[in-house]
Design a protein around this motif. Structure first.
Motif, PDB file in Angstrom:
ATOM      1  N   GLU A 154       0.828  -1.210   0.000  1.00 27.90           N
ATOM      2  CA  GLU A 154       0.000   0.000   0.000  1.00 27.90           C
ATOM      3  C   GLU A 154       0.858   1.255   0.000  1.00 27.90           C
ATOM      4  O   GLU A 154       0.441   2.303  -0.493  1.00 27.90           O
ATOM      5  CB  GLU A 154      -0.930  -0.002   1.211  1.00 27.90           C
ATOM      6  N   SER A 155       2.076   1.143   0.517  1.00 29.07           N
ATOM      7  CA  SER A 155       2.965   2.305   0.535  1.00 29.07           C
ATOM      8  C   SER A 155       3.397   2.714  -0.871  1.00 29.07           C
ATOM      9  O   SER A 155       3.837   3.842  -1.092  1.00 29.07           O
ATOM     10  CB  SER A 155       4.211   2.006   1.384  1.00 29.07           C
ATOM     11  N   ASN A 156       3.272   1.802  -1.821  1.00 27.99           N
ATOM     12  CA  ASN A 156       3.621   2.107  -3.211  1.00 27.99           C
ATOM     13  C   ASN A 156       2.404   2.449  -4.064  1.00 27.99           C
ATOM     14  O   ASN A 156       2.533   2.646  -5.275  1.00 27.99           O
ATOM     15  CB  ASN A 156       4.352   0.915  -3.848  1.00 27.99           C
ATOM     16  N   LEU A 157       1.254   2.529  -3.430  1.00 22.05           N
ATOM     17  CA  LEU A 157       0.025   2.820  -4.164  1.00 22.05           C
ATOM     18  C   LEU A 157      -0.003   4.295  -4.554  1.00 22.05           C
ATOM     19  O   LEU A 157       0.116   5.179  -3.708  1.00 22.05           O
ATOM     20  CB  LEU A 157      -1.181   2.477  -3.289  1.00 22.05           C
ATOM     21  N   VAL A 158      -0.164   4.555  -5.843  1.00 24.54           N
ATOM     22  CA  VAL A 158      -0.208   5.931  -6.343  1.00 24.54           C
ATOM     23  C   VAL A 158      -1.642   6.416  -6.413  1.00 24.54           C
ATOM     24  O   VAL A 158      -1.967   7.512  -5.974  1.00 24.54           O
ATOM     25  CB  VAL A 158       0.457   6.023  -7.735  1.00 24.54           C
ATOM     26  N   VAL A 159      -2.522   5.612  -6.994  1.00 29.58           N
ATOM     27  CA  VAL A 159      -3.932   5.955  -7.131  1.00 29.58           C
ATOM     28  C   VAL A 159      -4.734   4.865  -6.446  1.00 29.58           C
ATOM     29  O   VAL A 159      -4.844   3.754  -6.951  1.00 29.58           O
ATOM     30  CB  VAL A 159      -4.336   6.076  -8.615  1.00 29.58           C
ATOM     31  N   ARG A 160      -5.295   5.183  -5.281  1.00 29.39           N
ATOM     32  CA  ARG A 160      -5.886   4.165  -4.419  1.00 29.39           C
ATOM     33  C   ARG A 160      -6.979   3.354  -5.089  1.00 29.39           C
ATOM     34  O   ARG A 160      -6.998   2.142  -4.999  1.00 29.39           O
ATOM     35  CB  ARG A 160      -6.441   4.829  -3.144  1.00 29.39           C
ATOM     36  N   PHE A 161      -7.909   3.990  -5.748  1.00 27.43           N
ATOM     37  CA  PHE A 161      -9.054   3.265  -6.285  1.00 27.43           C
ATOM     38  C   PHE A 161      -8.818   2.728  -7.691  1.00 27.43           C
ATOM     39  O   PHE A 161      -9.677   2.115  -8.275  1.00 27.43           O
ATOM     40  CB  PHE A 161     -10.296   4.151  -6.235  1.00 27.43           C
ATOM     41  N   GLU A 162      -7.622   2.995  -8.235  1.00 24.33           N
ATOM     42  CA  GLU A 162      -7.318   2.482  -9.563  1.00 24.33           C
ATOM     43  C   GLU A 162      -6.174   1.485  -9.523  1.00 24.33           C
ATOM     44  O   GLU A 162      -5.746   0.979 -10.544  1.00 24.33           O
ATOM     45  CB  GLU A 162      -7.003   3.642 -10.507  1.00 24.33           C
ATOM     46  N   PHE A 163      -5.652   1.222  -8.354  1.00 22.77           N
ATOM     47  CA  PHE A 163      -4.636   0.200  -8.166  1.00 22.77           C
ATOM     48  C   PHE A 163      -3.459   0.402  -9.113  1.00 22.77           C
ATOM     49  O   PHE A 163      -3.082  -0.470  -9.874  1.00 22.77           O
ATOM     50  CB  PHE A 163      -5.248  -1.200  -8.312  1.00 22.77           C
ATOM     51  N   MET A 164      -2.895   1.603  -9.027  1.00 27.10           N
ATOM     52  CA  MET A 164      -1.704   1.948  -9.785  1.00 27.10           C
ATOM     53  C   MET A 164      -0.563   2.144  -8.792  1.00 27.10           C
ATOM     54  O   MET A 164      -0.692   2.877  -7.819  1.00 27.10           O
ATOM     55  CB  MET A 164      -1.941   3.218 -10.603  1.00 27.10           C
ATOM     56  N   TYR A 165       0.537   1.460  -9.043  1.00 28.18           N
ATOM     57  CA  TYR A 165       1.639   1.442  -8.094  1.00 28.18           C
ATOM     58  C   TYR A 165       2.907   2.017  -8.722  1.00 28.18           C
ATOM     59  O   TYR A 165       3.155   1.861  -9.911  1.00 28.18           O
ATOM     60  CB  TYR A 165       1.939   0.005  -7.649  1.00 28.18           C
ATOM     61  N   ARG A 166       3.710   2.653  -7.884  1.00 20.66           N
ATOM     62  CA  ARG A 166       5.055   3.024  -8.307  1.00 20.66           C
ATOM     63  C   ARG A 166       5.986   1.871  -7.934  1.00 20.66           C
ATOM     64  O   ARG A 166       5.726   1.142  -6.970  1.00 20.66           O
ATOM     65  CB  ARG A 166       5.509   4.322  -7.632  1.00 20.66           C
ATOM     66  N   GLY A 167       7.040   1.720  -8.673  1.00 23.29           N
ATOM     67  CA  GLY A 167       7.979   0.648  -8.363  1.00 23.29           C
ATOM     68  C   GLY A 167       9.306   0.860  -9.062  1.00 23.29           C
ATOM     69  O   GLY A 167       9.453   1.778  -9.893  1.00 23.29           O
ATOM     70  N   MET A 168      10.276   0.022  -8.735  1.00 19.31           N
ATOM     71  CA  MET A 168      11.576   0.035  -9.405  1.00 19.31           C
ATOM     72  C   MET A 168      11.733  -1.293 -10.122  1.00 19.31           C
ATOM     73  O   MET A 168      11.635  -2.353  -9.507  1.00 19.31           O
ATOM     74  CB  MET A 168      12.692   0.238  -8.390  1.00 19.31           C
ATOM     75  N   LEU A 169      11.955  -1.228 -11.414  1.00 20.38           N
ATOM     76  CA  LEU A 169      12.086  -2.441 -12.212  1.00 20.38           C
ATOM     77  C   LEU A 169      13.294  -2.274 -13.127  1.00 20.38           C
ATOM     78  O   LEU A 169      13.354  -1.329 -13.915  1.00 20.38           O
ATOM     79  CB  LEU A 169      10.813  -2.665 -13.030  1.00 20.38           C
TER      80      LEU A 169
END
Length: 361
Positions: free
Chosen positions: A64-79
């Protein structure tokens, strides 16, 4: 009686998980390939696939700490040592076609990823129940109703954003053998990269018009979107044309440059259609932002709808009268887009007009 060791049990579980992911990869990949063939005969940009383990590691198991848009389930991450946006759909109003919508998003994103004004698709993961999109990292645009006034976008940035989104929509309409209609142009699908370049995203509801045709009609229970942004004809009949996007873009302009905001978001539930709700919501439809603004213009009260914060952000070297004229030009263009003033333009015309307004000093 057979007793399994912990090591054997762990191995069996790992094999079952691997088999499940392989099955999902094949099933999801089949749907995606079918969509690519339908839209562009399979001739899209190559789509890189990531493993489920890579996605889980990049998002810290969808923390949840990586959640960008709560209701759209968009996450930030490192890949692979780069920041990314990871789009994960885990719900849908129409559960039966969730997979088709996500695959449409992937397919269209792959087709437009070479254009600077679309959120670039880096790849996808087909090993989850529903595919996951991996996109370049960009920020959601701050909008008029942001609680922090310091985050409000100045005039120059706003006109640049809408110009670039108009260019993106024109590209969708004119580049491919089948005209692509976004049908969901709204602020939540617009992002800004670190250079301030506007990016259009969100192709789950994108519809293609067959070659040689100018429209396509969807079934009653497939009319969906944000009420204010729905073209009247589309909302009432399910008929989709290029003007479906032009209307939505006109409302986007109105929300960007006035102090008047949208009424409600509306999508029909799984067991009803917008057609069934349309008569009950007629009063709401009549209060949509484009209708309200048109009334102010007719009554020559246009100054009352202009956003004073935007006027203040315009160049100090401009007179107040010149600032208002530029704002009025955008507003009148928006009313043309929504069919309230003159002939409704094509998106190419809209983009050219916005370039002219941007250059005007």
């Amino acid at each position: 009686m057979r007793f399994w060791s912990k090591k054997t049990t762990k191995k069996l579980k790992k094999n079952l998980e691997a088999n499940q992911r392989l099955r999902l990869f094949q099933e999801n990949g089949k749907v995606l390939l079918e969509d690519l063939i339908e839209l562009c005969n399979g001739k899209s940009n190559p789509i890189k696939t990531f493993s489920a383990n890579e996605i889980l590691e990049a998002t810290d198991n969808f923390s949840e700490s990586n959640l960008v848009v709560r209701f759209e389930f968009m996450y930030r991450g490192m890949l692979q040592n780069r920041p990314v946006l990871i789009k994960r759909a885990i719900w849908s109003l129409y559960k039966s076609d969730t997979l088709e919508k996500i695959c449409r998003d992937i397919a269209v994103s792959s087709m437009v990823s070479g254009h600077k004004n679309f959120l670039k698709l880096l790849g996808c993961c087909l090993e989850f129940e529903h595919p996951v999109l991996v996109c370049e990292y960009a920020e959601r645009i701050p909008f008029n109703n942001t609680p922090n006034p310091d985050m409000l976008l100045p005039w120059g940035m706003r006109i640049k954003i809408v110009k670039e989104i108009a260019i993106a929509v024109s590209y969708l309409h004119t580049t491919f053998s089948r005209t692509m209609i976004h049908t969901d142009i709204q602020p939540s699908n617009i992002f800004l990269d670190s250079n301030g370049t506007a990016k259009l995203s969100g192709f789950c509801l994108c519809v293609s018009i067959p070659e040689g045709e100018t429209f396509v009609k969807v079934h009653a229970d497939r009319v969906e979107g944000t009420l204010d942004y729905l073209e009247y004809n589309y909302a009432a009949t399910g008929l989709i044309t290029e003007y479906t996007d032009v209307f939505s873009f006109g409302v986007l302009l109105q929300n960007f440059f006035t102090r008047m905001y949208g009424v409600v978001d509306y999508c029909c539930s799984e067991d009803e259609s917008l057609f069934e709700e349309f008569e009950d919501k007629q009063n709401v439809m009549n209060m949509r932002i484009s209708d309200r603004i048109s009334i102010f213009v007719q009554e020559e009260r246009i100054f009352e709808v202009l956003d004073p914060n935007i006027l203040e952000s315009m160049g100090d070297d401009e007179t107040e009268e010149h600032k208002i004229r530029r704002m009025e030009a955008v507003l009148m263009l928006s009313l043309r887009c929504t069919g309230h003033r003159g002939d409704v333009p094509k998106m190419m015309e809209v983009a050219k007009e916005l370039k002219r307004i941007e250059r005007c000093t």
